[in-house]
Design a protein around this motif. Sequence first.
Motif, PDB file in Angstrom:
ATOM      1  N   PRO A 124       0.832  -1.211   0.000  1.00 14.72           N
ATOM      2  CA  PRO A 124       0.000   0.000   0.000  1.00 14.72           C
ATOM      3  C   PRO A 124       0.866   1.262   0.000  1.00 14.72           C
ATOM      4  N   ILE A 125       0.403   2.287  -0.683  1.00 12.11           N
ATOM      5  CA  ILE A 125       1.121   3.557  -0.800  1.00 12.11           C
ATOM      6  C   ILE A 125       0.262   4.649  -0.177  1.00 12.11           C
ATOM      7  N   GLN A 126       0.813   5.367   0.784  1.00 10.04           N
ATOM      8  CA  GLN A 126       0.075   6.468   1.401  1.00 10.04           C
ATOM      9  C   GLN A 126       0.350   7.754   0.641  1.00 10.04           C
ATOM     10  N   ILE A 127      -0.709   8.379   0.156  1.00  8.72           N
ATOM     11  CA  ILE A 127      -0.596   9.639  -0.572  1.00  8.72           C
ATOM     12  C   ILE A 127      -0.738  10.825   0.374  1.00  8.72           C
ATOM     13  N   SER A 128      -1.669  10.714   1.312  1.00 11.04           N
ATOM     14  CA  SER A 128      -1.910  11.766   2.294  1.00 11.04           C
ATOM     15  C   SER A 128      -2.514  11.114   3.533  1.00 11.04           C
ATOM     16  N   GLU A 129      -2.886  11.915   4.508  1.00 10.15           N
ATOM     17  CA  GLU A 129      -3.479  11.359   5.715  1.00 10.15           C
ATOM     18  C   GLU A 129      -4.755  10.574   5.420  1.00 10.15           C
ATOM     19  N   ARG A 130      -5.487  10.998   4.390  1.00 11.68           N
ATOM     20  CA  ARG A 130      -6.778  10.350   4.127  1.00 11.68           C
ATOM     21  C   ARG A 130      -6.819   9.540   2.835  1.00 11.68           C
ATOM     22  N   LEU A 131      -5.713   9.462   2.087  1.00  8.95           N
ATOM     23  CA  LEU A 131      -5.731   8.820   0.772  1.00  8.95           C
ATOM     24  C   LEU A 131      -4.623   7.783   0.658  1.00  8.95           C
ATOM     25  N   TRP A 132      -5.022   6.537   0.331  1.00  7.57           N
ATOM     26  CA  TRP A 132      -4.093   5.421   0.143  1.00  7.57           C
ATOM     27  C   TRP A 132      -4.370   4.746  -1.200  1.00  7.57           C
ATOM     28  N   ILE A 133      -3.315   4.131  -1.769  1.00  7.02           N
ATOM     29  CA  ILE A 133      -3.468   3.210  -2.895  1.00  7.02           C
ATOM     30  C   ILE A 133      -3.156   1.825  -2.346  1.00  7.02           C
ATOM     31  N   THR A 134      -4.131   0.922  -2.436  1.00  8.15           N
ATOM     32  CA  THR A 134      -4.000  -0.383  -1.793  1.00  8.15           C
ATOM     33  C   THR A 134      -4.283  -1.501  -2.795  1.00  8.15           C
ATOM     34  N   PRO A 135      -3.304  -2.376  -3.085  1.00  6.58           N
ATOM     35  CA  PRO A 135      -3.578  -3.529  -3.950  1.00  6.58           C
ATOM     36  C   PRO A 135      -4.673  -4.408  -3.350  1.00  6.58           C
ATOM     37  N   THR A 136      -5.379  -5.119  -4.199  1.00  2.68           N
ATOM     38  CA  THR A 136      -6.523  -5.899  -3.732  1.00  2.68           C
ATOM     39  C   THR A 136      -6.126  -7.031  -2.799  1.00  2.68           C
ATOM     40  N   TRP A 137      -4.873  -7.497  -2.879  1.00  2.07           N
ATOM     41  CA  TRP A 137      -4.472  -8.620  -2.030  1.00  2.07           C
ATOM     42  C   TRP A 137      -4.017  -8.152  -0.641  1.00  2.07           C
ATOM     43  N   HIS A 138      -4.001  -6.830  -0.403  1.00  2.00           N
ATOM     44  CA  HIS A 138      -3.630  -6.299   0.898  1.00  2.00           C
ATOM     45  C   HIS A 138      -4.873  -5.834   1.648  1.00  2.00           C
ATOM     46  N   GLU A 139      -4.843  -5.978   2.962  1.00  2.00           N
ATOM     47  CA  GLU A 139      -5.833  -5.305   3.783  1.00  2.00           C
ATOM     48  C   GLU A 139      -5.510  -3.817   3.804  1.00  2.00           C
ATOM     49  N   ALA A 140      -6.542  -2.985   3.834  1.00  2.00           N
ATOM     50  CA  ALA A 140      -6.323  -1.544   3.886  1.00  2.00           C
ATOM     51  C   ALA A 140      -5.652  -1.170   5.204  1.00  2.00           C
ATOM     52  N   PRO A 141      -4.533  -0.434   5.146  1.00  2.00           N
ATOM     53  CA  PRO A 141      -3.864  -0.031   6.396  1.00  2.00           C
ATOM     54  C   PRO A 141      -4.748   0.840   7.273  1.00  2.00           C
ATOM     55  N   ASP A 142      -5.632   1.611   6.645  1.00  2.00           N
ATOM     56  CA  ASP A 142      -6.539   2.489   7.374  1.00  2.00           C
ATOM     57  C   ASP A 142      -7.918   2.385   6.737  1.00  2.00           C
ATOM     58  N   GLU A 143      -8.802   1.633   7.373  1.00  2.00           N
ATOM     59  CA  GLU A 143     -10.143   1.414   6.812  1.00  2.00           C
ATOM     60  C   GLU A 143     -10.970   2.694   6.772  1.00  2.00           C
ATOM     61  N   THR A 144     -10.600   3.699   7.588  1.00  2.00           N
ATOM     62  CA  THR A 144     -11.355   4.945   7.605  1.00  2.00           C
ATOM     63  C   THR A 144     -10.904   5.902   6.506  1.00  2.00           C
ATOM     64  N   ALA A 145      -9.777   5.597   5.852  1.00  2.00           N
ATOM     65  CA  ALA A 145      -9.256   6.455   4.790  1.00  2.00           C
ATOM     66  C   ALA A 145      -9.946   6.154   3.468  1.00  2.00           C
ATOM     67  N   ILE A 146      -9.678   6.998   2.473  1.00  2.00           N
ATOM     68  CA  ILE A 146     -10.104   6.731   1.102  1.00  2.00           C
ATOM     69  C   ILE A 146      -9.066   5.797   0.490  1.00  2.00           C
ATOM     70  N   ASN A 147      -9.479   4.573   0.174  1.00  2.00           N
ATOM     71  CA  ASN A 147      -8.565   3.572  -0.371  1.00  2.00           C
ATOM     72  C   ASN A 147      -8.858   3.332  -1.843  1.00  2.00           C
ATOM     73  N   LEU A 148      -7.874   3.606  -2.687  1.00  2.00           N
ATOM     74  CA  LEU A 148      -7.983   3.295  -4.108  1.00  2.00           C
ATOM     75  C   LEU A 148      -7.499   1.863  -4.294  1.00  2.00           C
ATOM     76  N   ARG A 149      -8.389   0.963  -4.665  1.00  2.00           N
ATOM     77  CA  ARG A 149      -8.024  -0.437  -4.882  1.00  2.00           C
ATOM     78  C   ARG A 149      -7.489  -0.581  -6.298  1.00  2.00           C
ATOM     79  N   LEU A 150      -6.180  -0.752  -6.411  1.00  2.00           N
ATOM     80  CA  LEU A 150      -5.558  -0.760  -7.726  1.00  2.00           C
ATOM     81  C   LEU A 150      -4.411  -1.748  -7.736  1.00  2.00           C
ATOM     82  N   ASP A 151      -4.402  -2.653  -8.729  1.00  2.00           N
ATOM     83  CA  ASP A 151      -3.337  -3.647  -8.875  1.00  2.00           C
ATOM     84  C   ASP A 151      -2.452  -3.283 -10.052  1.00  2.00           C
TER      85      ASP A 151
END
Length: 311
Positions: A124-151
């Motif tokens: 997962p890549i953190q863009i900002s406090e509220r925005l992450w890019i998270t591959p589908t095979w990973h759990e989101a590091p922060d479920e309350t953030a905006i997670n872009l699911r992208l492989d």
Amino acid sequence: MLECGGLNSLPNTIMSYQQANIPLPESLAEAYSDALMEHGALSSAIEDAFAGTDDEQPIFGEPDMPLHQVWQQSRIIALFDDKADVQAALEAAAKATGIAMPEYTVEILAEQDWVRLTQSQFDPIQISERLWITPTWHEAPDETAINLRLDPGLAFGTGSHPTTHLCLQWLDRNLQRGESVLDYGCGSGILTIAALKLGAGSGTGVDIDPQAIKSSCDNAAQNEVQAAFYLPEQLPAGQYDVVVANILANPLRMLGEMLAGRTKTGGRIVLSGILAEQVEEMSAIYAQWFELSPVQLEQGWACLSGVRKAV
């Protein structure tokens, strides 16, 4: 890299392979690579023979640039299963394309789980406090953030490049809820999808590559957002509140008037794919149409933004 086939087409995920490395000139590489696929190769990729050196030749598939380019001195990387007769396959491909048998080397790739190996390279890549890019095979590091699911896929733009970071950070800081967004050179659709998840009223992506359009549509569906993606000639008429173009300096030089025409008066433009040393030149071009803001820099790359002047 120009690819046909790929590891996702391999029959098993845990096994060893033979990898053939074949240097060839530009005029022969594509035909020979295709012939290898027809004679037993599991995948075949064309690389710059000088990749990673001072003689590396950049090739970019961007708007207004040639669509079919191969490096002047190429290297084919062909993958075979561990029991294949590599020399026989190379000879058959040479005969099929009418060329002399090329020089080659073969190395054995040790047995391992290729899917897990590939996935392990993308966290997962953190863009900002509220925005992450998270591959589908990973759990989101922060479920309350905006997670872009992208492989990782065939289209450019999985969030790891500084230019993508810069554009995402701009959207995170500046996008207003309900605004319309045009992502020119959308690649994987990441900026369009991010804009919609950040509150854009509509998101439209454009790319010259049909594979990018398909990847963008798939990624939008995976992220449960409604977006529209077009080839350039299919893009409907209209202007947008925000126009983002994360491409390269050369097409940005040529597309300035068109991009300005797609931006509403008072709307904003965001440009990246620009090297730090190209900022002065690109600023001079886009200052014709935009009041530019201070440039943002990351790892030698720049992001220009500005507000559309009244026509």
